[in-house]
Design a protein around this motif. Structure first.
Motif, PDB file in Angstrom:
ATOM      1  N   ASN A 112       0.524  -1.073  -0.105  1.00 30.63           N
ATOM      2  CA  ASN A 112      -0.111  -0.316  -0.164  1.00 30.63           C
ATOM      3  C   ASN A 112       0.684   1.284  -0.254  1.00 30.63           C
ATOM      4  O   ASN A 112       1.308   1.828   0.701  1.00 30.63           O
ATOM      5  N   SER A 113       1.647   1.596  -1.131  1.00 35.75           N
ATOM      6  CA  SER A 113       2.322   3.029  -1.247  1.00 35.75           C
ATOM      7  C   SER A 113       1.732   3.677  -0.899  1.00 35.75           C
ATOM      8  O   SER A 113       2.123   4.946  -0.850  1.00 35.75           O
ATOM      9  N   ALA A 114      -0.197   4.276  -0.667  1.00 31.52           N
ATOM     10  CA  ALA A 114      -0.107   5.115  -0.440  1.00 31.52           C
ATOM     11  C   ALA A 114       0.367   6.067   1.359  1.00 31.52           C
ATOM     12  O   ALA A 114       0.478   6.886   1.685  1.00 31.52           O
ATOM     13  N   GLU A 115       0.595   4.572   1.618  1.00 27.11           N
ATOM     14  CA  GLU A 115       0.983   4.992   3.021  1.00 27.11           C
ATOM     15  C   GLU A 115       1.749   3.788   4.029  1.00 27.11           C
ATOM     16  O   GLU A 115       1.138   2.913   4.093  1.00 27.11           O
ATOM     17  N   SER A 116       2.757   4.088   4.367  1.00 24.79           N
ATOM     18  CA  SER A 116       4.246   3.319   5.066  1.00 24.79           C
ATOM     19  C   SER A 116       4.317   3.570   6.025  1.00 24.79           C
ATOM     20  O   SER A 116       4.617   4.957   6.721  1.00 24.79           O
ATOM     21  N   VAL A 189       0.991   1.606 -19.455  1.00 26.28           N
ATOM     22  CA  VAL A 189       1.996   0.574 -19.347  1.00 26.28           C
ATOM     23  C   VAL A 189       1.588   0.424 -17.453  1.00 26.28           C
ATOM     24  O   VAL A 189       1.387  -1.368 -17.420  1.00 26.28           O
ATOM     25  N   GLU A 190       1.141   1.140 -16.956  1.00 27.49           N
ATOM     26  CA  GLU A 190       0.544   0.508 -15.303  1.00 27.49           C
ATOM     27  C   GLU A 190      -0.341  -0.304 -15.592  1.00 27.49           C
ATOM     28  O   GLU A 190      -0.636  -1.683 -14.894  1.00 27.49           O
ATOM     29  N   HIS A 191      -1.454  -0.125 -16.135  1.00 25.15           N
ATOM     30  CA  HIS A 191      -2.692  -1.215 -16.931  1.00 25.15           C
ATOM     31  C   HIS A 191      -2.809  -2.291 -17.079  1.00 25.15           C
ATOM     32  O   HIS A 191      -2.709  -3.509 -16.991  1.00 25.15           O
ATOM     33  N   GLN A 192      -1.492  -2.263 -18.451  1.00 27.65           N
ATOM     34  CA  GLN A 192      -0.934  -3.695 -18.425  1.00 27.65           C
ATOM     35  C   GLN A 192      -0.290  -4.256 -17.738  1.00 27.65           C
ATOM     36  O   GLN A 192       0.058  -5.617 -17.163  1.00 27.65           O
ATOM     37  N   VAL A 193       1.143  -4.085 -17.103  1.00 26.29           N
ATOM     38  CA  VAL A 193       1.422  -4.592 -15.563  1.00 26.29           C
ATOM     39  C   VAL A 193       0.576  -5.316 -15.049  1.00 26.29           C
ATOM     40  O   VAL A 193       0.775  -5.954 -14.702  1.00 26.29           O
ATOM     41  N   MET A 194      -0.409  -3.865 -14.981  1.00 31.37           N
ATOM     42  CA  MET A 194      -1.279  -4.614 -13.770  1.00 31.37           C
ATOM     43  C   MET A 194      -2.266  -6.346 -14.285  1.00 31.37           C
ATOM     44  O   MET A 194      -2.196  -7.426 -13.094  1.00 31.37           O
ATOM     45  N   VAL A 195      -2.470  -5.691 -14.922  1.00 30.45           N
ATOM     46  CA  VAL A 195      -3.603  -6.605 -15.709  1.00 30.45           C
ATOM     47  C   VAL A 195      -2.601  -7.981 -15.576  1.00 30.45           C
ATOM     48  O   VAL A 195      -3.529  -9.354 -15.718  1.00 30.45           O
ATOM     49  N   ARG A 196      -1.617  -7.787 -16.871  1.00 31.29           N
ATOM     50  CA  ARG A 196      -1.356  -9.544 -17.431  1.00 31.29           C
ATOM     51  C   ARG A 196       0.080  -9.860 -16.428  1.00 31.29           C
ATOM     52  O   ARG A 196       0.420 -10.833 -16.565  1.00 31.29           O
ATOM     53  N   GLY A 197       0.354  -9.177 -15.741  1.00 36.99           N
ATOM     54  CA  GLY A 197       1.388  -9.163 -14.817  1.00 36.99           C
ATOM     55  C   GLY A 197       0.805 -10.018 -13.585  1.00 36.99           C
ATOM     56  O   GLY A 197       1.695 -10.515 -12.858  1.00 36.99           O
ATOM     57  N   THR A 198       0.166  -9.446 -13.057  1.00 37.83           N
ATOM     58  CA  THR A 198      -1.094 -10.115 -12.068  1.00 37.83           C
ATOM     59  C   THR A 198      -1.617 -11.579 -12.153  1.00 37.83           C
ATOM     60  O   THR A 198      -1.965 -12.296 -13.278  1.00 37.83           O
ATOM     61  N   GLY A 199      -0.567 -12.557 -11.587  1.00 39.34           N
ATOM     62  CA  GLY A 199      -1.134 -14.209 -11.848  1.00 39.34           C
ATOM     63  C   GLY A 199       0.498 -14.775 -12.606  1.00 39.34           C
ATOM     64  O   GLY A 199       0.665 -15.849 -12.577  1.00 39.34           O
ATOM     65  N   TYR A 200       1.784 -13.881 -13.241  1.00 38.91           N
ATOM     66  CA  TYR A 200       2.504 -14.518 -14.175  1.00 38.91           C
ATOM     67  C   TYR A 200       3.479 -14.909 -13.309  1.00 38.91           C
ATOM     68  O   TYR A 200       3.730 -14.978 -12.328  1.00 38.91           O
ATOM     69  N   ARG A 201       3.451 -16.321 -13.299  1.00 42.83           N
ATOM     70  CA  ARG A 201       4.476 -17.692 -13.134  1.00 42.83           C
ATOM     71  C   ARG A 201       4.592 -17.342 -10.782  1.00 42.83           C
ATOM     72  O   ARG A 201       5.148 -17.244 -10.564  1.00 42.83           O
ATOM     73  N   GLY A 202       2.882 -16.786 -10.492  1.00 40.08           N
ATOM     74  CA  GLY A 202       2.655 -16.880  -9.796  1.00 40.08           C
ATOM     75  C   GLY A 202       2.860 -15.712  -8.736  1.00 40.08           C
ATOM     76  O   GLY A 202       2.320 -15.858  -7.274  1.00 40.08           O
ATOM     77  N   VAL A 204       1.854 -12.132  -6.599  1.00 41.08           N
ATOM     78  CA  VAL A 204       0.280 -11.998  -6.395  1.00 41.08           C
ATOM     79  C   VAL A 204      -0.039 -10.775  -6.562  1.00 41.08           C
ATOM     80  O   VAL A 204      -0.839 -10.242  -6.907  1.00 41.08           O
ATOM     81  N   ARG A 205       0.728 -10.062  -5.676  1.00 40.53           N
ATOM     82  CA  ARG A 205       1.445  -8.573  -5.793  1.00 40.53           C
ATOM     83  C   ARG A 205       2.326  -7.845  -7.195  1.00 40.53           C
ATOM     84  O   ARG A 205       3.367  -7.824  -7.107  1.00 40.53           O
ATOM     85  N   VAL A 206       1.676  -7.251  -7.619  1.00 40.29           N
ATOM     86  CA  VAL A 206       2.392  -6.697  -9.001  1.00 40.29           C
ATOM     87  C   VAL A 206       1.999  -4.757  -8.961  1.00 40.29           C
ATOM     88  O   VAL A 206       0.606  -4.647  -8.977  1.00 40.29           O
ATOM     89  N   LEU A 246       9.240  -1.321 -10.660  1.00 42.79           N
ATOM     90  CA  LEU A 246       7.991  -2.315 -10.654  1.00 42.79           C
ATOM     91  C   LEU A 246       8.356  -3.194  -9.206  1.00 42.79           C
ATOM     92  O   LEU A 246       9.930  -3.199  -9.733  1.00 42.79           O
ATOM     93  N   VAL A 247       7.747  -3.894  -8.938  1.00 43.43           N
ATOM     94  CA  VAL A 247       7.763  -4.236  -7.534  1.00 43.43           C
ATOM     95  C   VAL A 247       6.597  -5.350  -8.175  1.00 43.43           C
ATOM     96  O   VAL A 247       5.411  -5.632  -7.883  1.00 43.43           O
ATOM     97  N   ALA A 248       7.458  -7.059  -7.891  1.00 36.80           N
ATOM     98  CA  ALA A 248       6.246  -7.674  -8.316  1.00 36.80           C
ATOM     99  C   ALA A 248       6.866  -8.924  -6.123  1.00 36.80           C
ATOM    100  O   ALA A 248       7.513  -9.272  -6.505  1.00 36.80           O
ATOM    101  N   ASP A 249       5.772  -9.162  -5.988  1.00 42.81           N
ATOM    102  CA  ASP A 249       5.793  -9.866  -4.589  1.00 42.81           C
ATOM    103  C   ASP A 249       7.066  -8.988  -3.732  1.00 42.81           C
ATOM    104  O   ASP A 249       7.310 -10.007  -2.993  1.00 42.81           O
TER     105      ASP A 249
END
Length: 383
Positions: A112-116, A189-202, A204-206, A246-249
């Motif tokens: 949740n990069s809106a608040e850390s 770019v951000e749309h495609q990364v979240m839609v296609r990247g989520t679930g890619y090779r397992g 979960v949070r992209v 880009l961050v993936a998990d």
């Protein structure tokens, strides 16, 4: 890590930055509300808000979870709950020196990069109360040093992040056109990364952090660490430059590509060829035992030979992995770093001219026993 702790006479680490909890437990906390207690000997414990139970149980490795109520009307203050659990841990009363993260001025955003939540005065008070007989000391330098080289497990996760980043590079490549704005390109770019990247090779949070500059004036200053996407529309023959974090998990990739709206000029082709040649020269230099400054010099020499020596104002690369940017290795003229197997670095030479615009190519490169390996390789082309 425990070898390093023993040398520093540390009995335990208590960590709460998500990037460091991930480092030693496999779990990437949502906002920084979890605390990892990592002792010199014995099992580590992660103290976690109960609302993140499912995510924690699916990710934790060699770590016992202890959950506490969080965010509900009858929940105790979070630090009170953590203090009570921490002080009751087995052997905690015998610890004499405990390390925490006092000097991470640059931190990787949590999911949740809106608040850390970050370690500050309240964290120190919590630790001094929970471990009243122990010395509380900063171990930021120790953590950063241990993070420089990646394990096989970490490399496998970084490969996934880099492969997902290629989805963003492809989206950018396909979207650049006359009339498009930097804001539109970044959003695609951000749309495609979240839609296609989520679930890619397992995965979960992209999440992607895309910045796109367009046109001569914007791309000429795209050497800045942070660039601003605007609503300026691209004209025929103009440059678009994508800077993509880009961050993936919890594992990071950092990539850059450039495209032309329409047909590139011969001058643009030459400009671009100079950047590509510089990157390839730098990557060819990467191997264990090589000074990081020599890799930078290889890129800089190639750009000078192409006639653009005064237009390369930044370093050739930086470490990354548990963050978008890490402090080591640095591929720069003044760097004292020496490359080691398992280091991950960006390689990103660029050329920038106010009358012409700017171009940069960036990939993430792993130092292997035999040389260099680009993670998530993707084509380099203007059109």
């Amino acid at each position: 890590m425990r070898v390093a702790m023993e040398a520093a006479q540390l009995d335990a680490l208590v960590l709460r930055l998500p990037e460091n909890v991930l480092l030693l437990s496999g779990f990437w906390p949502m906002i920084g509300a979890a605390f990892l207690v990592f002792p010199l000997s014995g099992e580590s414990v992660c103290i976690i808000p109960d609302c993140y139970r499912n995510e924690a149980l699916s990710a934790l490795r060699s770590t016992e979870p202890i959950f506490f109520p969080y965010g509900l009307t009858d929940s105790p203050p979070p630090n009170d709950a953590v203090r009570k659990i921490a002080s009751s841990l087995t052997n905690a009363s015998s610890w004499r020196k405990i390390g925490y993260e006092a000097d991470f001025e640059a931190i990787a955003p949590s999911w949740n990069s809106a608040e850390s939540l970050v370690p500050a005065g309240a964290t120190v008070s919590l630790l001094r109360s929970a471990f009243s007989s122990a010395e509380i000391t900063d171990v930021s330098g120790l953590l950063k040093k241990q993070r420089r080289t990646k394990t096989d497990f970490e490399i496998s996760r970084l490969e996934i992040a880099s492969e997902i980043s290629a989805i963003g590079l492809e989206a950018f490549q396909n979207a650049v056109d006359v009339g498009k704005t930097g804001v539109e390109l970044a959003a695609e770019v951000e749309h495609q990364v979240m839609v296609r990247g989520t679930g890619y090779r397992g995965a979960v949070r992209v999440r992607a952090y895309a910045q796109v500059t367009v046109g001569t004036e914007e791309t000429a200053v795209a050497y800045r660490p942070n660039i601003i996407s605007t609503k300026r529309q691209m004209q025929p023959g103009e440059i678009a430059l994508l800077e993509l974090g880009l961050v993936a998990d919890g594992f990071w990739a950092d990539r850059t590509r450039v495209r032309i709206a329409g047909k590139p000029s011969e001058a643009q082709r030459d400009f671009f060829a100079g950047v590509v040649h510089a990157q390839e020269a730098a990557i060819a230099k990467i191997r264990p035992g090589v000074a990081a400054s020599e890799v930078d010099q290889a890129a800089r020499s190639a750009i000078r030979s192409a006639g653009y020596g005064s237009f390369f104002p930044h370093i050739t690369g930086h470490g990354l992995g548990f963050g978008y940017h890490e402090s080591s290795p640095i591929l720069g003229p003044q760097s004292q770093d020496v490359l080691e197997v398992g280091m991950l670095t960006s390689v990103e030479p660029g050329i920038y001219d106010r009358s012409f615009g700017g171009m940069r190519i960036e990939d993430d490169v792993l130092v292997t026993s035999t040389g260099a390996r680009v993670l998530g390789p993707y084509q380099k082309s203007l059109v």
